[in-house]
Design a protein around this motif. Sequence first.
Motif, PDB file in Angstrom:
ATOM      1  N   ARG A 100       2.200  16.798 -47.372  1.00 28.00           N
ATOM      2  CA  ARG A 100       3.246  16.061 -46.657  1.00 28.00           C
ATOM      3  C   ARG A 100       4.604  16.446 -47.231  1.00 28.00           C
ATOM      4  O   ARG A 100       4.814  16.398 -48.446  1.00 28.00           O
ATOM      5  N   LEU A 101       5.523  16.847 -46.352  1.00 26.99           N
ATOM      6  CA  LEU A 101       6.836  17.317 -46.766  1.00 26.99           C
ATOM      7  C   LEU A 101       7.912  16.282 -46.442  1.00 26.99           C
ATOM      8  O   LEU A 101       7.826  15.598 -45.424  1.00 26.99           O
ATOM      9  N   ILE A 102       8.914  16.205 -47.286  1.00 30.07           N
ATOM     10  CA  ILE A 102      10.131  15.465 -46.954  1.00 30.07           C
ATOM     11  C   ILE A 102      11.066  16.410 -46.205  1.00 30.07           C
ATOM     12  O   ILE A 102      11.698  16.029 -45.233  1.00 30.07           O
ATOM     13  N   ASP A 103      11.150  17.650 -46.672  1.00 30.50           N
ATOM     14  CA  ASP A 103      11.986  18.676 -46.038  1.00 30.50           C
ATOM     15  C   ASP A 103      11.101  19.743 -45.402  1.00 30.50           C
ATOM     16  O   ASP A 103      10.277  20.350 -46.085  1.00 30.50           O
ATOM     17  N   LYS A 104      11.308  19.975 -44.116  1.00 27.13           N
ATOM     18  CA  LYS A 104      10.556  21.027 -43.409  1.00 27.13           C
ATOM     19  C   LYS A 104      11.184  22.401 -43.632  1.00 27.13           C
ATOM     20  O   LYS A 104      10.538  23.414 -43.451  1.00 27.13           O
ATOM     21  N   SER A 105      12.463  22.411 -44.023  1.00 25.65           N
ATOM     22  CA  SER A 105      13.136  23.672 -44.332  1.00 25.65           C
ATOM     23  C   SER A 105      14.097  23.426 -45.495  1.00 25.65           C
ATOM     24  O   SER A 105      14.466  22.287 -45.792  1.00 25.65           O
TER      25      SER A 105
END
Length: 134
Positions: A100-105
């Motif tokens: 699970r990411l907070i930032d996708k980029s």
Amino acid sequence: MNISHIEHIGIAVNSLEEAIPFYEEKLGLKCYSVEEVTDQKVKTAFFMVGQTKIELLESTDPEGPIGKFIEKKGQGIHHLAFAVDDVNQSLAELEEKEVRLIDKSARKGAEGLNIGFLHPKSTMGVLTEICGKE
């Protein structure tokens, strides 16, 4: 993804003015940079310990991420950051592995680094940052 080393350990503090003297006078470290990252509502101070940095984080807004962290948990370790070759590639690889990411980029962080955060629910409760120059 190639993690080369621990880039830094982020520590949330109420005040850089109060915290910096502890690290300099008591621990013998030297603050080499103080910087404000306005979009993250934070002022940072950096110290080198070998090839790893200590990043002190002071909130510039109580509603910012560090302000909310300190209100909820108090001062202390906020995150662990790993150095990688390519932040965007690493984030994509981690997402493929169902992290699970907070930032996708990648976004810009202190010291001109590209950064991206992984959600603590995917990292055994540790807010984890990956960062790099690319």
